[in-house]
Design a protein around this motif. Structure first.
Motif, mmCIF file in Angstrom:
data_model
loop_
_atom_site.group_PDB
_atom_site.id
_atom_site.type_symbol
_atom_site.label_atom_id
_atom_site.label_comp_id
_atom_site.label_asym_id
_atom_site.label_seq_id
_atom_site.Cartn_x
_atom_site.Cartn_y
_atom_site.Cartn_z
ATOM 1 N N VAL A 56 -7.618 14.330 -9.998
ATOM 2 C CA VAL A 56 -6.476 14.988 -9.131
ATOM 3 C C VAL A 56 -7.135 16.116 -8.340
ATOM 4 O O VAL A 56 -6.779 16.290 -7.078
ATOM 5 N N ILE A 57 -8.038 16.935 -8.940
ATOM 6 C CA ILE A 57 -8.825 17.816 -8.124
ATOM 7 C C ILE A 57 -9.498 17.172 -7.054
ATOM 8 O O ILE A 57 -9.580 17.977 -5.678
ATOM 9 N N LEU A 63 -9.913 15.959 -13.328
ATOM 10 C CA LEU A 63 -10.972 16.182 -12.345
ATOM 11 C C LEU A 63 -10.510 15.036 -11.154
ATOM 12 O O LEU A 63 -10.792 15.641 -9.995
ATOM 13 N N GLY A 98 0.453 -1.327 -0.045
ATOM 14 C CA GLY A 98 -0.099 -0.067 -0.082
ATOM 15 C C GLY A 98 0.776 1.407 0.191
ATOM 16 O O GLY A 98 0.363 2.538 -0.506
ATOM 17 N N THR A 99 2.084 1.167 0.589
ATOM 18 C CA THR A 99 2.755 2.347 0.667
ATOM 19 C C THR A 99 3.520 2.614 -0.507
ATOM 20 O O THR A 99 4.492 3.368 -0.783
ATOM 21 N N ARG A 111 2.907 1.875 -9.238
ATOM 22 C CA ARG A 111 1.231 1.433 -9.158
ATOM 23 C C ARG A 111 0.502 2.511 -10.027
ATOM 24 O O ARG A 111 1.114 3.436 -10.607
ATOM 25 N N TRP A 144 -0.202 9.351 -13.019
ATOM 26 C CA TRP A 144 0.392 10.653 -13.097
ATOM 27 C C TRP A 144 1.417 10.695 -14.598
ATOM 28 O O TRP A 144 1.404 11.863 -15.187
ATOM 29 N N GLN A 191 -8.396 7.183 -4.352
ATOM 30 C CA GLN A 191 -7.733 7.674 -5.378
ATOM 31 C C GLN A 191 -7.961 6.414 -6.528
ATOM 32 O O GLN A 191 -7.944 6.483 -7.636
ATOM 33 N N LYS A 192 -7.896 5.204 -5.959
ATOM 34 C CA LYS A 192 -7.757 4.117 -6.880
ATOM 35 C C LYS A 192 -8.853 3.820 -7.488
ATOM 36 O O LYS A 192 -8.919 3.724 -8.896
ATOM 37 N N GLN A 193 -10.222 3.949 -6.725
ATOM 38 C CA GLN A 193 -11.433 3.761 -7.558
ATOM 39 C C GLN A 193 -12.003 4.774 -8.298
ATOM 40 O O GLN A 193 -12.384 4.506 -9.363
ATOM 41 N N ASP A 245 -7.196 16.219 -4.172
ATOM 42 C CA ASP A 245 -6.761 17.519 -3.496
ATOM 43 C C ASP A 245 -7.822 18.027 -2.639
ATOM 44 O O ASP A 245 -7.430 18.571 -1.347
ATOM 45 N N PRO A 297 -8.115 10.997 -1.194
ATOM 46 C CA PRO A 297 -6.954 10.250 -1.303
ATOM 47 C C PRO A 297 -7.322 8.848 -1.092
ATOM 48 O O PRO A 297 -6.695 7.906 -1.349
ATOM 49 N N LYS A 298 -8.433 8.531 -0.110
ATOM 50 C CA LYS A 298 -8.455 7.226 0.053
ATOM 51 C C LYS A 298 -9.242 6.359 -1.068
ATOM 52 O O LYS A 298 -9.031 5.176 -1.256
#
Ligand code: HEM
Ligand code: HEM
Lengths: 126, 156
Positions: free
Chosen positions: A80-81, A78, A4-5, A10, A16, A93-95, A84, A90-91
């Motif tokens: 990324v926004i 969108l 996860g870290t 990934r 990015w 972000q993958k979904q 942020d 952030p939790k």
């Protein structure tokens, strides 16, 4: 190393990379695009001549590629926004990324005929 | 999906103790005496904010533009001088294109500035690449603006 870290390699890293590559591509296109549009100040013929290249099969396919790049950059932008500014961003972000990919795929399928119709019609008759 | 994104480090063994204190790391954004004067503004923060605000507006402007130019009404087939003349007869589309031009160019140029800062390692290379970028950006924005304002449907 806990998976996860590990950002490197990934989803976070590849989205990015793709965001960066598409952003640079769109910028270069825009530069050329403003130059070709400026030909409307030269003469209608000069403008129509350059637009004729936009209607060749090869460039038409590249336009589909441009749509792909912009759609990804816009949807992922969108995301990324959201990462942020939305507290849960952030939790998830993958979904969010897989949602972006899904919406992108649907829109690309929908854009296939409209964007390429010029080539499809000239190659395979109306 | 589990909470994979939260770090699961739970090492009981610490690298540091009284004899081996951890090095002091200043918070990244802290301004110290060593901070050069030129970085004491919030320029980068405003740049960051601009990328996000312009991005939201660009979704509408650019995707709308692509829809009109490439998808609706026969796709790319219809485009030509007469088509542009028809569009720029309306102040609405003139303003649309003008705002799109400025926002997309500034957003893209600021993005490219970041990319150059990331990859060009030598001071000289970085400086000249950015000068090239700024020159191209100013030129493109001015040319595009001029074209919208001086467009003449009866040029011939
Ligand atoms: C291949 C896809 C594209 C086509 C066929 C296309 C077509 C056109 C046309 C015909 C015009 C003339 C004015 C009008 O009709 O509104 C124009 C202007 C413009 N387009 Fe596009 N466009 C495309 C993609 C894009 C993209 C991706 C962007 C932004 C990133 C963009 C930004 C602009 C701008 C800023 C202008 C105004 C130019 C100026 O001020 O001289 N276009 N485009
Ligand atoms: C369509 C709507 C768009 C949205 C929502 C959007 C969103 C974003 C966001 C949020 C960033 C910041 C990424 C970060 O800080 O990590 C960004 C970066 C960038 N954008 Fe856009 N953008 C859009 C259109 C464009 C256009 C039209 C261009 C080109 C003219 C462009 C070129 C770039 C570039 C070069 C970067 C820098 C990439 C990097 O630093 O890795 N974007 N975009």
């Amino acid at each position: 190393m806990p998976a996860g870290t590990l950002y490197r390699g990934r989803e976070g890293m590849w989205s990015w990379v793709a965001h960066r590559v598409t952003g640079v591509l769109i910028f270069f296109f825009l530069f050329v695009h403003v130059l070709d549009t400026a030909l409307v100040r030269v003469s209608p013929e000069a403008y129509d001549d350059v637009v004729a290249t936009y209607k060749t099969p090869l460039v038409n396919v590249m336009e589909y590629g441009l749509v792909a790049a912009i759609l990804f950059h816009a949807l992922n932008g969108l995301r990324v926004i959201a990462v942020d500014f939305w507290s849960k961003g952030p939790k998830y972000q993958k979904q969010l990324l897989w949602t972006v990919v899904g919406v992108w795929a649907v829109l690309m399928a929908g854009a296939f005929y409209p964007v390429l119709q010029h080539t499809l019609r000239t190659l395979f008759g109306s | 999906m589990s909470a994979e994104t939260t770090p699961a480090v739970n090492d009981s063994v610490s690298l540091y103790d009284v004899d081996n204190p951890a090095p002091v790391i200043e918070p990244p954004r802290k301004r110290t005496k060593k901070t050069p004067k030129t970085t004491r503004t919030n320029f980068e923060m405003y740049g960051w904010l601009f990328m996000r605000l312009s991005g939201i507006v660009l979704v509408v402007l650019v995707l709308g533009h692509l829809l009109l130019q490439l998808v609706l009404d026969g796709g790319v087939s219809k485009i030509g001088f007469a088509f542009v003349a028809g569009r720029w007869a309306s102040p609405f589309w003139q303003v649309w294109d003008l705002v799109m031009l400025w926002l997309a160019m500034l957003h893209g140029a600021n993005g490219l500035r970041t990319v150059i800062n990331d990859y060009a390692q030598r001071d000289n290379t970085r400086f000249w690449l950015k000068m090239l970028l700024y020159t191209a950006t100013v030129f493109t924005v001015l040319l595009g603006t001029l074209v919208i304002f001086t467009f003449d449907p009866n040029i011939r």
